[in-house]
Enzyme design. Structure first.
Site, short mmCIF file in Angstrom:
data_model
loop_
_atom_site.label_atom_id
_atom_site.label_comp_id
_atom_site.label_asym_id
_atom_site.label_seq_id
_atom_site.Cartn_x
_atom_site.Cartn_y
_atom_site.Cartn_z
N ASP A 11 0.87 -1.18 0.00
CA ASP A 11 0.00 0.00 0.00
C ASP A 11 0.90 1.23 0.00
O ASP A 11 1.66 1.46 0.94
CB ASP A 11 -0.90 0.00 1.23
CG ASP A 11 -2.09 0.94 1.08
OD1 ASP A 11 -2.12 1.69 0.10
OD2 ASP A 11 -2.97 0.94 1.96
N ASP A 105 -2.57 2.34 -6.22
CA ASP A 105 -1.53 2.36 -5.20
C ASP A 105 -1.56 1.16 -4.26
O ASP A 105 -0.95 1.20 -3.20
CB ASP A 105 -1.64 3.65 -4.38
CG ASP A 105 -2.97 3.75 -3.64
OD1 ASP A 105 -3.94 3.11 -4.06
OD2 ASP A 105 -3.02 4.47 -2.63
N GLU A 106 -2.23 0.09 -4.67
CA GLU A 106 -2.41 -1.03 -3.74
C GLU A 106 -2.50 -2.34 -4.52
O GLU A 106 -3.13 -2.40 -5.57
CB GLU A 106 -3.69 -0.80 -2.93
CG GLU A 106 -3.95 -1.81 -1.84
CD GLU A 106 -5.25 -1.51 -1.10
OE1 GLU A 106 -5.58 -2.28 -0.19
OE2 GLU A 106 -5.94 -0.52 -1.45
#
Length: 480
Positions: A11, A105-106
């Site tokens: 993350d 973003d993960e």
């Protein structure tokens, strides 16, 4: 659940805000809020410095400004965020063939499928190297969680924030989970949490103690049984490499309610073009067109139409949107409009007709891939998935805070703010040693133009296999 911590969850830390801090030396170590900057805007990401003041994602920007008036409020630059996300996902792909992106973003990674040894020391070494490689390649940081299941890996990455790594050792899962609030469990939203609270269930341990039968009684068979399994640490969900999008959609919230019907039509046509652009970028087409209209009183309705076959033609989508609008009353004001396309495919309507003609030439029926080419249907499906915040608006003279600009004399910079016919620009680049100087211009100054996002790393400054960093200082991004 696995007996070794070979599921990794990455993350990125306050991703949009950290990227902006990396790009703008004057903002490092200062509160930054990225999102809609107008009176009806919503926070997409807040830097850790802004979170101290209570600012968080999904909060109204107006409320964020009251809590943290001295923060930098910036319009999102999704083209840059996607570039950095692509770099990060490429690094993850080197670890394993099984990478499951959840957002820009993960992502989850199955290290076992990549041949990584299952010992805690081995997976920790992989995770630490990944964090170093991400910072070297992008200039921003991410937090890593490692565990024997997806749920626990995500919990571990949350505990690792910001800019850390946590490994949940096998055998310690229930001890760790027990005291956590029930909202920690995937799938437990506000409604489920409230139903459990009324039953006196507040923690994961209390959820497990309630037993499967009680949870099924409270929540229904499927949800109750799944919740009990997760509360007792049983999570066998695999990392899935291909997460096929079900829809593509875009939407805009307007600073003032739209009451002019012509303006509403124009905005929907613009959104239709943006939606089709995203379809094409993804190499997809769609069969069902959906419009979303949120009126002045926050009531929201959707209308949809199913086409004869999948298309990525902007004219076709615009025409469908215009037809759908005919049945919607907008006279009292519209605060939000959206356009979505679902029923995605990797071929277009034109492909269908070409195949149909070929089949007809052979005496075959005019049906291709399960679609009746000669017939038309009207569906009643709901809206597609929610959109990210909009890209910078059309036209070179909309000077959004954070927008990249180039001046004929002063070079590259970014917009700090605008109003009353003036625009204020700070001239600096990601690798500037000190914060750049500020200049103010007329909004129509011919020497000032919209620019492309500047890479966060100076060309040749290093990468995953190198040691160099383009950002001054030890870590590059103070807020990460």
């Amino acid at each position: 659940m696995r007996g070794s911590p070979t599921i990794l969850h990455l993350d990125m830390d306050a991703f949009y805000a950290s990227v902006e801090q990396a790009a703008k030396p004057s903002l490092r170590g200062k509160p930054v809020v990225v999102g809609g900057v107008g009176p009806r805007g919503v926070v997409a990401t807040a830097s850790y410095e802004a979170r101290v003041f209570g600012v968080h994602s999904a909060m109204a920007t107006a409320q964020a400004r009251r809590l943290c008036p001295n923060a930098a409020y910036l319009h999102p630059r999704f083209s840059l965020y996607r570039q950095i996300s692509d770099t990060v996902m490429e690094l993850l792909g080197r670890l394993s063939p099984l990478v499951e992106p959840l957002s820009l973003d993960e992502a989850f990674v199955d290290l076992e499928a990549g041949g990584v040894e299952g010992s805690s020391a081995a997976v920790r070494a992989v995770g630490e190297k990944l964090r170093r490689d991400i910072r070297a390649a992008t200039g921003v940081s991410g937090s890593v969680g490692l565990a024997g299941s997806k749920m626990l890996a995500k919990i571990a990455s949350e505990q690792a924030k910001p800019d850390g790594l946590v490994v949940i050792e096998p055998g310690t899962e229930l001890e760790l989970l027990g005291p956590m609030p029930v909202r920690t469990i995937p799938g437990v939203g506000p409604a489920t949490a409230e139903a459990l609270r009324r039953a006196g269930i507040h923690t994961v341990a209390e959820t497990a103690e309630a037993g499967e039968a009680e949870l099924v009684r409270l929540l229904g068979k499927a949800h109750g049984a799944s919740l009990y399994a997760l509360a007792t640490g049983r999570d066998d969900r695999p990392v899935v490499a291909e997460r096929d999008a079900k829809s593509v959609s875009v939407e805009d919230t307007f600073a003032e309610d739209l009451t002019d019907r012509t303006r509403v039509r124009m905005e929907l046509a613009r959104l239709a073009d943006r939606c089709v652009r995203r379809l094409r970028e993804a190499g997809r087409s769609g069969r069902t067109v959906v419009i979303k209209v949120r009126r002045y009183d926050f009531s929201t309705l959707t209308r949809s139409e199913t086409l004869r076959g999948p298309t990525d033609d902007p004219a076709v989508v615009r025409e469908a949107v215009a037809r759908l609008l005919e049945g919607v009353d907008t006279s009292e004001g519209v605060r939000l409009l959206g356009v979505g396309v679902s029923g995605l495919a990797d071929f277009t309507q034109e492909d269908l007709f070409a195949q149909a003609r070929a089949q007809e030439g052979d005496g075959g029926p005019a049906v291709v891939a399960g679609v009746d080419v000669d017939g038309a249907g009207v569906g009643a499906g709901g809206a597609g998935g929610g959109d990210e915040l909009p890209e910078a608006g059309p036209g070179p003279r909309q000077w959004f805070p954070g927008l990249d600009v180039v001046h004929a004399e002063f070079g590259r910079g970014w917009v700090q703010g605008s109003g009353l016919g003036r625009v204020t620009v700070r001239f600096e680049e990601p690798w500037s040693e000190v914060p750049g100087r500020v200049r103010t211009f007329a909004v129509d100054d011919p020497a000032l133009e919209v620019g492309e996002p500047v890479p966060l790393l100076r060309p040749g400054a290093g990468g995953p296999s190198g040691e160099g960093s383009a950002l001054p200082g030890e870590g590059g991004v103070t807020a990460a």
